[in-house]
Design an enzyme around this catalytic site. Structure first.
Site, PDB file in Angstrom:
ATOM      1  N   GLU A   1      66.705  47.149  80.264  1.00  0.00           N
ATOM      2  CA  GLU A   1      67.521  47.136  81.474  1.00  0.00           C
ATOM      3  C   GLU A   1      67.052  48.187  82.468  1.00  0.00           C
ATOM      4  OE1 GLU A   1      72.299  47.067  82.326  1.00  0.00           O
ATOM      5  OE2 GLU A   1      71.531  48.559  80.911  1.00  0.00           O
TER       6      GLU A   1
ATOM      7  N   THR B   1      79.072  43.054  84.892  1.00  0.00           N
ATOM      8  CA  THR B   1      78.495  42.219  85.949  1.00  0.00           C
ATOM      9  C   THR B   1      78.233  40.793  85.472  1.00  0.00           C
ATOM     10  OG1 THR B   1      77.420  44.175  86.881  1.00  0.00           O
ATOM     11  CG2 THR B   1      76.595  42.038  87.608  1.00  0.00           C
TER      12      THR B   1
ATOM     13  N   THR C   1      80.170  49.418  79.181  1.00  0.00           N
ATOM     14  CA  THR C   1      80.842  50.471  79.943  1.00  0.00           C
ATOM     15  C   THR C   1      82.355  50.396  79.814  1.00  0.00           C
ATOM     16  OG1 THR C   1      79.035  50.400  81.546  1.00  0.00           O
ATOM     17  CG2 THR C   1      81.048  51.518  82.224  1.00  0.00           C
TER      18      THR C   1
END
Length: 380
Positions: free
Chosen positions: A238, A153, A121
């Site tokens: 995911e 993350t 991202t």
């Protein structure tokens, strides 16, 4: 459910419940990374249950790691690190890495000795990977990475970060030709900045800046310019595992709500005897059941080698939505107690709410289904 499924659920559930919500919140409050839980899952062989046996895995499939993800969340210890480390990066390596790379990296991921993070991202390329601007330029036997990633993350616990970067541009479409790289988390030129959020979870969010970060050619996964196909082997995983973590939290919340509705009495009857209380819980159960069945179907077809883009998206949509519905209903039925930390419900809200937005938003899933499943004109 097979006997093997039941045995796996029982084993993971018993282990995860020995930690439970109190442990989870203590890790959040203290800035911990749930190292004890992670180590126990690794020692039990659960983190690599879906990875090849020759690299220290269990030799099972996505269906089994989805059970691990769901059962840990059901026990009140949702582990996003499982999604990104053995889930996404482990699957990408299994599907796309060379044999030398698999031997070098997979054993540590399968055992839990290492945690990895996944960085795709960017500020201007949230849902449109073709607009990725982080560039990797070939320089002899290395690539030089320049650019930034955002909302990545689990970097605080990662030994390596799998990065999707642009290595060229398609001259006909103008879209980026992407490649996938494995970058040391302490590489020279890599700057990590924590993004403060309201998320109540051990895994933190980060912004990454790559300032002439050198990566050996030997650490590129798959062919140059074929990175989107490589990445999607993990991104479908995911999405499916996101459904599992959300349905696990949803089942956790629903069980607490049912116990509360049976125990709490007003006007001499349990509040669960009233339809205004019972119906939201029944509805949550229906939607959770549908999401779990769709997720299981996606896992089975994925493990059989089928293309699961549509099913992965549907599973993610239904799982995230039903998990949030169940948690919201549970909080509401508890009244004021629902927002008390003592009752350990609202503390999970932002995890499920965030997972309704990403990875891949509900709106982008609806766009995908409208175009690819229904054949409607592209809307974006």
């Amino acid at each position: 459910m097979t006997s093997d499924d039941a045995a796996l659920r029982d084993a993971v559930g018993r282990l995860a419940r020995s930690f439970g919500p109190d442990y989870f919140q203590a890790q959040v409050d203290s800035g911990g990374n749930a190292a004890e839980l992670w180590a126990a899952l690794g020692e039990g062989g659960f983190l690599g249950v879906h990875l090849p046996e020759q690299y220290g895995g269990g030799g099972a499939g996505l269906r089994e790691i989805a059970i691990v993800v769901e059962e840990t969340a059901l026990a009140g210890v949702p582990a996003l690190s499982i999604l990104f480390s053995p889930g996404v990066t482990g699957t990408i390596l299994d599907r796309s890495a060379s044999e030398e790379q698999k031997a070098r990296w997979l054993p540590a991921i399968a055992s839990g000795r290492e945690r990895w993070s996944f960085a795709i991202t960017e500020p201007d390329a949230g849902s449109n990977a073709h607009r990725i601007a982080t560039a990797a330029t070939r320089d002899g036997d290395s690539y030089v990475l320049r650019g930034q990633k955002v909302y990545i993350t689990g970097v605080e616990s990662a030994s390596k970060i799998m990065v999707v970067a642009r290595t060229g541009t398609d001259e006909h479409t103008g879209r980026g030709r992407l490649s996938v790289f494995v970058v040391d988390a302490d590489a020279a030129g890599l700057t990590k900045t924590r993004i403060p959020t309201v998320m109540n979870q051990p895994e933190l969010s980060w912004q990454l800046h790559f300032d002439d970060v050198r990566v050996p050619v030997s650490d590129r996964v798959g062919e140059e310019g074929r990175g989107l196909a490589v990445a999607f082997t993990g991104m479908n995983t995911e999405r499916i595992l996101t459904s599992s973590i959300c349905t696990g939290i949803g089942r956790y919340a629903l069980a607490k709500a049912v116990d509360y509705a049976q125990a709490r009495q007003v006007w001499d009857v349990p509040i669960g005897a009233h339809q205004a209380v019972a119906h939201p819980l029944a509805s949550a159960h229906l939607h959770l059941t549908a999401a779990i069945e769709m997720t299981d179907k996606a896992c089975r077809l994925y493990d059989a080698g089928n293309e699961v883009g549509e099913l992965a998206n549907i599973a993610k949509y239904l799982g995230a939505e039903s998990g949030l519905q169940a948690l919201d209903a549970a909080i509401g039925i508890h009244g004021g107690n629902g927002v008390s930390k003592e009752y350990q419900l609202a503390t999970y809200f932002w995890i499920v709410r965030m997972l309704n937005m990403g990875p891949v938003s509900k709106e982008m899933i609806l766009n995908f289904v409208a175009e690819h499943s229904l054949g409607l004109p592209r809307s974006y």
